[in-house]
Write a protein that holds these residues in place. Structure first.
Motif, PDB file in Angstrom:
ATOM      1  N   LYS A 126      25.759 102.358  -2.235  1.00  0.00           N
ATOM      2  CA  LYS A 126      24.968 101.389  -1.489  1.00  0.00           C
ATOM      3  C   LYS A 126      25.871 100.287  -0.925  1.00  0.00           C
ATOM      4  N   GLY A 127      26.793  99.786  -1.741  1.00  0.00           N
ATOM      5  CA  GLY A 127      27.720  98.755  -1.278  1.00  0.00           C
ATOM      6  C   GLY A 127      28.619  99.266  -0.180  1.00  0.00           C
ATOM      7  N   GLY A 128      29.092 100.501  -0.325  1.00  0.00           N
ATOM      8  CA  GLY A 128      29.936 101.092   0.707  1.00  0.00           C
ATOM      9  C   GLY A 128      29.210 101.251   2.029  1.00  0.00           C
ATOM     10  N   ILE A 129      27.936 101.643   1.962  1.00  0.00           N
ATOM     11  CA  ILE A 129      27.132 101.804   3.180  1.00  0.00           C
ATOM     12  C   ILE A 129      26.970 100.466   3.887  1.00  0.00           C
ATOM     13  N   ILE A 130      26.693  99.407   3.113  1.00  0.00           N
ATOM     14  CA  ILE A 130      26.526  98.078   3.708  1.00  0.00           C
ATOM     15  C   ILE A 130      27.808  97.632   4.410  1.00  0.00           C
ATOM     16  N   LEU A 131      28.955  97.789   3.720  1.00  0.00           N
ATOM     17  CA  LEU A 131      30.234  97.383   4.314  1.00  0.00           C
ATOM     18  C   LEU A 131      30.548  98.191   5.568  1.00  0.00           C
ATOM     19  N   PHE A 132      30.331  99.496   5.491  1.00  0.00           N
ATOM     20  CA  PHE A 132      30.601 100.374   6.622  1.00  0.00           C
ATOM     21  C   PHE A 132      29.716 100.014   7.805  1.00  0.00           C
ATOM     22  N   ALA A 133      28.431  99.783   7.535  1.00  0.00           N
ATOM     23  CA  ALA A 133      27.485  99.452   8.604  1.00  0.00           C
ATOM     24  C   ALA A 133      27.824  98.107   9.240  1.00  0.00           C
ATOM     25  N   CYS A 134      28.180  97.116   8.418  1.00  0.00           N
ATOM     26  CA  CYS A 134      28.533  95.795   8.950  1.00  0.00           C
ATOM     27  C   CYS A 134      29.808  95.866   9.784  1.00  0.00           C
ATOM     28  N   ALA A 135      30.771  96.676   9.342  1.00  0.00           N
ATOM     29  CA  ALA A 135      32.018  96.835  10.095  1.00  0.00           C
ATOM     30  C   ALA A 135      31.746  97.455  11.462  1.00  0.00           C
ATOM     31  N   LEU A 136      30.884  98.467  11.502  1.00  0.00           N
ATOM     32  CA  LEU A 136      30.533  99.103  12.770  1.00  0.00           C
ATOM     33  C   LEU A 136      29.776  98.134  13.673  1.00  0.00           C
ATOM     34  N   ASP A 137      28.886  97.333  13.063  1.00  0.00           N
ATOM     35  CA  ASP A 137      28.119  96.363  13.826  1.00  0.00           C
ATOM     36  C   ASP A 137      29.042  95.330  14.459  1.00  0.00           C
ATOM     37  N   MET A 138      29.991  94.825  13.694  1.00  0.00           N
ATOM     38  CA  MET A 138      30.931  93.826  14.217  1.00  0.00           C
ATOM     39  C   MET A 138      31.829  94.427  15.288  1.00  0.00           C
ATOM     40  N   ARG A 139      32.184  95.709  15.131  1.00  0.00           N
ATOM     41  CA  ARG A 139      33.005  96.368  16.144  1.00  0.00           C
ATOM     42  C   ARG A 139      32.265  96.393  17.485  1.00  0.00           C
ATOM     43  N   LYS A 140      30.974  96.731  17.462  1.00  0.00           N
ATOM     44  CA  LYS A 140      30.192  96.747  18.697  1.00  0.00           C
ATOM     45  C   LYS A 140      30.188  95.368  19.356  1.00  0.00           C
ATOM     46  N   TYR A 141      30.062  94.332  18.516  1.00  0.00           N
ATOM     47  CA  TYR A 141      30.020  92.964  19.043  1.00  0.00           C
ATOM     48  C   TYR A 141      31.352  92.589  19.688  1.00  0.00           C
ATOM     49  N   LEU A 142      32.461  92.932  19.033  1.00  0.00           N
ATOM     50  CA  LEU A 142      33.784  92.598  19.560  1.00  0.00           C
ATOM     51  C   LEU A 142      34.075  93.353  20.855  1.00  0.00           C
ATOM     52  N   VAL A 143      33.618  94.615  20.925  1.00  0.00           N
ATOM     53  CA  VAL A 143      33.816  95.404  22.143  1.00  0.00           C
ATOM     54  C   VAL A 143      33.071  94.764  23.320  1.00  0.00           C
ATOM     55  N   LYS A 144      31.837  94.265  23.049  1.00  0.00           N
ATOM     56  CA  LYS A 144      31.050  93.641  24.109  1.00  0.00           C
ATOM     57  C   LYS A 144      31.708  92.358  24.612  1.00  0.00           C
ATOM     58  N   LYS A 145      32.351  91.627  23.670  1.00  0.00           N
ATOM     59  CA  LYS A 145      33.009  90.392  24.077  1.00  0.00           C
ATOM     60  C   LYS A 145      34.254  90.683  24.919  1.00  0.00           C
TER      61      LYS A 145
END
Length: 348
Positions: free
Chosen positions: A329-348
């Motif tokens: 569960k912890g790994g999924i949260i970290l992985f999902a947050c990392a992917l989410d932040m990557r999308k945000y950085l790409v948009k910027k």
């Protein structure tokens, strides 16, 4: 249709393929995991197992629908699980049967009508949520800190409550049949396996929350505030009231979850609702509700909760050590947050 044609008409360069794979990496990994589990244990895709997954999804979904709004505001709510536990114990204590007075928390009190207990649980949750929202909006405190403090306060209230009356800290059980039948009863079966009533409650709440998020001024204000607080303020959004209402609505959803859990579990203790906020946060992030703010869909939250339940039920069917579920569960949260932040950085 034109959008679909345009999507496929674009050149399939290695970079584009790579971005698509990265943006959907979590769904791909979870999908592969589901296939592996089904191959190892074919019972995983049998009707009883699928209905069990559906039922567990419905049990956790209301809390996720509530916490999703907090995340849209670039926040979170760590008090969700304890609010679920408090409202579950209160609901169960008000809806105990009268057959065994020795085990009844309030021996001199008649069993409350169900139609009265549901709003009681939701109002208690909404009041706690409003408390969170007030401190976030008024003092500009981060929701993480506010809800962490509220989590401890609510847990203390829960510990005190289960000591009251004739209970003395024991599990609150001996529930009235009307309560358990209302929540866990069924009027529809598939392949001989009953679908519990709380599945339909979760579907109804999902429709209501979709309407609130997408078709009301409050929903539009919530997304505007999450995307850019200053711009929302200039546009006339009441930041203070919107923030409080988002957290109050989340609390009401926790209260309803508590009402359901009171009957679903059947024996409620101070551990009821423990870590429910982690499941809800993980489901929201998996479903695309972004911590960046102003981004999220109800359909994504439903998919997120469903995917988590698929994995955890599958792990149980593969006889994986339950203690490893927290690691996953912890790994999924970290992985999902990392992917989410990557999308945000790409948009910027």
């Amino acid at each position: 249709m034109n959008r679909i044609k345009s999507y496929f008409a674009q050149p399939w360069t290695p970079r584009r393929v790579g971005n698509i794979l990265l943006n959907n990496a979590l769904y791909i990994v979870l999908g592969i995991a589901v296939i592996v589990i089904a191959v190892v244990n074919p019972r995983f895709i049998k009707i009883p197992s699928l209905i069990n997954i559906l039922s567990q999804t419905a049990a956790y979904l209301p809390a996720a629908l509530g916490i999703g709004g907090c995340i849209v505001l670039t926040g979170t709510d760590l008090s969700a699980g304890r609010v679920v536990g408090l409202t579950a114990c209160i609901s169960a204590s008000l809806l105990q049967g009268t057959a065994n007075l020795a085990n009844k928390m309030w021996p001199g009190m008649e069993t409350f009508p169900i139609i009265a207990v549901i709003p009681i649980a939701m109002i208690i949750g909404a009041l706690i949520g409003s408390f969170n929202g007030f401190f976030v909006a008024k003092f500009k405190l981060h929701p993480f800190i506010v809800t962490l403090g509220t989590q401890l306060i609510v847990y203390s209230l829960l510990l005190l409550y289960v000591q009251m009356g004739n209970n003395h800290g024991t599990a609150i059980s001996n529930l009235d049949a009307s309560y358990t039948n209302f929540v866990k009863g069924s009027f529809l079966s598939i392949g001989g396996t009953s679908i519990p009533n709380y599945v339909w409650f979760a579907i109804a709440l999902t429709i209501i929350m979709w309407f609130v998020w997408n078709k009301t001024t409050f929903g539009k204000n919530m997304f505007a505030l999450g995307a850019n607080e200053e711009a929302a303020k200039v546009s006339g959004v009441n930041v203070f009231m919107t923030t409080i209402m988002v957290f109050a609505l989340a609390g009401a959803m926790y209260g309803f979850t508590g009402f359901i859990e009171g009957a679903r579990i059947g024996s409620n203790t101070v551990n009821t609702g423990l870590n429910y906020e982690l499941d809800a946060i993980a489901a929201c992030v998996i479903g695309g509700v972004s911590f960046v703010g102003g981004i999220g869909k109800i359909s994504g939250i439903v998919i997120g909760v469903l995917m988590l339940r698929l994995i955890f039920v599958g792990l149980s069917m593969m006889s994986i050590d339950p203690n490893l579920q927290y690691l996953i569960k912890g790994g999924i949260i970290l992985f999902a947050c990392a992917l989410d932040m990557r999308k945000y950085l790409v948009k910027k």
